[in-house]
Write a protein that holds these residues in place. Structure first.
Motif, short mmCIF file in Angstrom:
data_model
loop_
_atom_site.label_atom_id
_atom_site.label_comp_id
_atom_site.label_asym_id
_atom_site.label_seq_id
_atom_site.Cartn_x
_atom_site.Cartn_y
_atom_site.Cartn_z
N SER A 237 0.84 -1.20 0.00
CA SER A 237 0.00 0.00 0.00
C SER A 237 0.87 1.25 0.00
N GLY A 238 0.60 2.16 -0.94
CA GLY A 238 1.39 3.38 -1.03
C GLY A 238 1.23 4.04 -2.39
N VAL A 239 2.00 5.11 -2.62
CA VAL A 239 1.97 5.86 -3.87
C VAL A 239 3.38 5.86 -4.44
N TYR A 240 3.52 5.52 -5.72
CA TYR A 240 4.84 5.26 -6.28
C TYR A 240 5.02 5.89 -7.67
N THR A 241 6.27 6.28 -7.95
CA THR A 241 6.68 6.54 -9.33
C THR A 241 7.16 5.22 -9.92
N VAL A 242 7.06 5.08 -11.24
CA VAL A 242 7.33 3.79 -11.88
C VAL A 242 8.34 3.96 -13.01
N THR A 243 9.29 3.06 -13.04
CA THR A 243 10.16 2.91 -14.21
C THR A 243 10.04 1.46 -14.66
N THR A 244 10.10 1.25 -15.98
CA THR A 244 9.86 -0.08 -16.52
C THR A 244 11.05 -0.57 -17.34
N SER A 245 11.13 -1.88 -17.46
CA SER A 245 12.15 -2.52 -18.29
C SER A 245 11.58 -3.83 -18.81
N GLY A 246 12.28 -4.43 -19.75
CA GLY A 246 11.82 -5.69 -20.33
C GLY A 246 10.78 -5.49 -21.42
N LYS A 247 10.15 -6.57 -21.83
CA LYS A 247 9.15 -6.53 -22.90
C LYS A 247 7.83 -6.00 -22.35
N PRO A 248 7.29 -4.93 -22.97
CA PRO A 248 6.03 -4.37 -22.46
C PRO A 248 4.89 -5.38 -22.52
N THR A 249 4.07 -5.40 -21.49
CA THR A 249 2.90 -6.28 -21.42
C THR A 249 1.65 -5.46 -21.69
N ASP B 132 3.96 2.16 -20.41
CA ASP B 132 3.36 3.50 -20.36
C ASP B 132 3.08 3.97 -18.94
N ILE B 133 3.19 3.09 -17.95
CA ILE B 133 2.84 3.45 -16.58
C ILE B 133 3.93 4.34 -15.97
N THR B 134 3.53 5.51 -15.46
CA THR B 134 4.48 6.42 -14.81
C THR B 134 4.22 6.54 -13.31
N GLN B 135 2.99 6.31 -12.89
CA GLN B 135 2.64 6.37 -11.47
C GLN B 135 1.63 5.27 -11.16
N ILE B 136 1.72 4.75 -9.96
CA ILE B 136 0.75 3.74 -9.54
C ILE B 136 0.52 3.91 -8.03
N ALA B 137 -0.72 3.71 -7.61
CA ALA B 137 -1.06 3.83 -6.19
C ALA B 137 -1.89 2.64 -5.76
N PHE B 138 -1.49 2.02 -4.66
CA PHE B 138 -2.24 0.90 -4.08
C PHE B 138 -2.84 1.37 -2.76
N GLY B 139 -4.16 1.33 -2.67
CA GLY B 139 -4.86 1.81 -1.49
C GLY B 139 -4.66 0.91 -0.28
N GLN B 140 -5.05 1.44 0.88
CA GLN B 140 -4.89 0.70 2.13
C GLN B 140 -6.22 0.42 2.81
#
Length: 309
Positions: A179-191, A202-210
């Motif tokens: 649970s939290g708020v995050y910036t995202v960097t990606t690698s590998g083959k896009p899914t 394409d994801i730059t930010q992701i947030a998982f609620g608590q």
């Protein structure tokens, strides 16, 4: 009138109508919100205000259900629902007519006592209570004298117990490790992300609620082109199942159907840092302090320089 108010009272007291402020809202931008969404998040951020609003409505219910205090319950109902009506008008909440009608009913119910209230306000004797019987039959009067207050207690206590049990007493649930708020960097083959034109790259930010339990907790995703998507996630061991609603566009309704599902495997790689795996794609999540400032700010009693950002 009392029965109509009860659901609103209990759902506010148990934090269901507006819910709780959660990380999933951290990456929602101000201009993206609907007026109703802004009001709901305002109320959700302060559970105390939400409970007090529910208690004000519950107080009106209790007073309405007893003969001697019904006039005061009607007055409080009129005040409560007038405030709700104003909020519904100014924040474009769809139940404007209902709240307006409830405020009007409160005013109608208090009309017989208006002269007594006016005399009280002027410091004069209020005179005898306004009362009456719909039937003068002595047996009827004797029965209703006891049945009415007993029924009132059953309605109040019974509805509270039924609502509390069905809603788990409004408990927010236990936060997940991720649970939290995050910036995202990606690698590998896009899914590819089902139901969208986007991939994990394409994801730059992701947030998982608590907040939440049972059906899952809320989450949200921000893409590099500005698109926003929210949904529900569940955690099973180190596996995350995310059910995402359609990309937010225009006037979407409150009730939506998920447009796709994404499966992740996660692991903690450092303080405030996680790794997500989705097929051949790897996402590195780093804690975003600026996006969760609202949740981390906390309460301060002493006077200090205002932080109004």
């Amino acid at each position: 009138m009392a029965i109509a108010l009860l659901p609103y009272a209990w759902t506010k007291i148990f934090h269901v109508q507006m819910g709780y402020a959660d990380y999933a809202d951290a990456i929602v931008q101000y201009g993206e919100m609907s007026p109703m969404g802004l009001l709901w998040r305002f109320m959700a951020f302060s559970p105390t205000v939400q409970v007090l609003a529910g208690l004000a409505e519950l107080l009106a219910v209790i007073l309405l259900l007893f003969r001697r205090s019904a006039w005061l319950g009607a007055l409080i109902t009129a005040l409560d629902m007038s405030v709700v009506f104003l909020l519904n008008l100014t924040f474009d909440v769809p139940v404007k007519q209902l709240s307006g009608a409830m405020a009007l009913v409160g005013l109608i119910l208090v009309i017989p006592n208006v002269p007594r209230i006016a005399r009280f306000a002027l410091g004069r004797s209020v005179g005898p209570a306004v009362s009456g019987l719909i039937w003068q039959n002595r047996i009827f009067v004797r029965i209703t004298r006891w049945v009415s207050p007993i029924l009132a207690v059953v309605i109040i206590v019974g509805s509270g117990l039924a609502t509390g049990i069905s809603l788990n007493w409004g408990r927010p649930g236990t936060p997940e490790e991720i649970s939290g708020v995050y910036t995202v960097t990606t690698s590998g083959k896009p899914t590819p992300i089902e139901g969208t034109d986007h991939t994990t790259a394409d994801i730059t930010q992701i947030a998982f609620g608590q907040i939440g339990s049972g059906k899952g907790k809320r989450m949200s995703v921000r893409y590099s082109d500005g698109d926003f998507q929210d949904g529900i996630y569940t955690v099973d061991g180190q596996s995350i199942t995310a059910k995402l609603y359609p990309v937010r566009k225009g006037a979407q309704t409150l009730i939506r159907v998920p447009s796709g599902t994404v499966e992740f495997r996660y692991s903690k790689v450092g303080e405030g840092e996680f790794s997500l795996q989705a097929a051949d794609s790897a996402l590195t999540l780093r804690n975003d302090d600026e996006r969760r400032f609202l949740f981390d700010r906390g309460f301060r009693w002493g006077p200090e320089t205002p932080v109004n950002r």
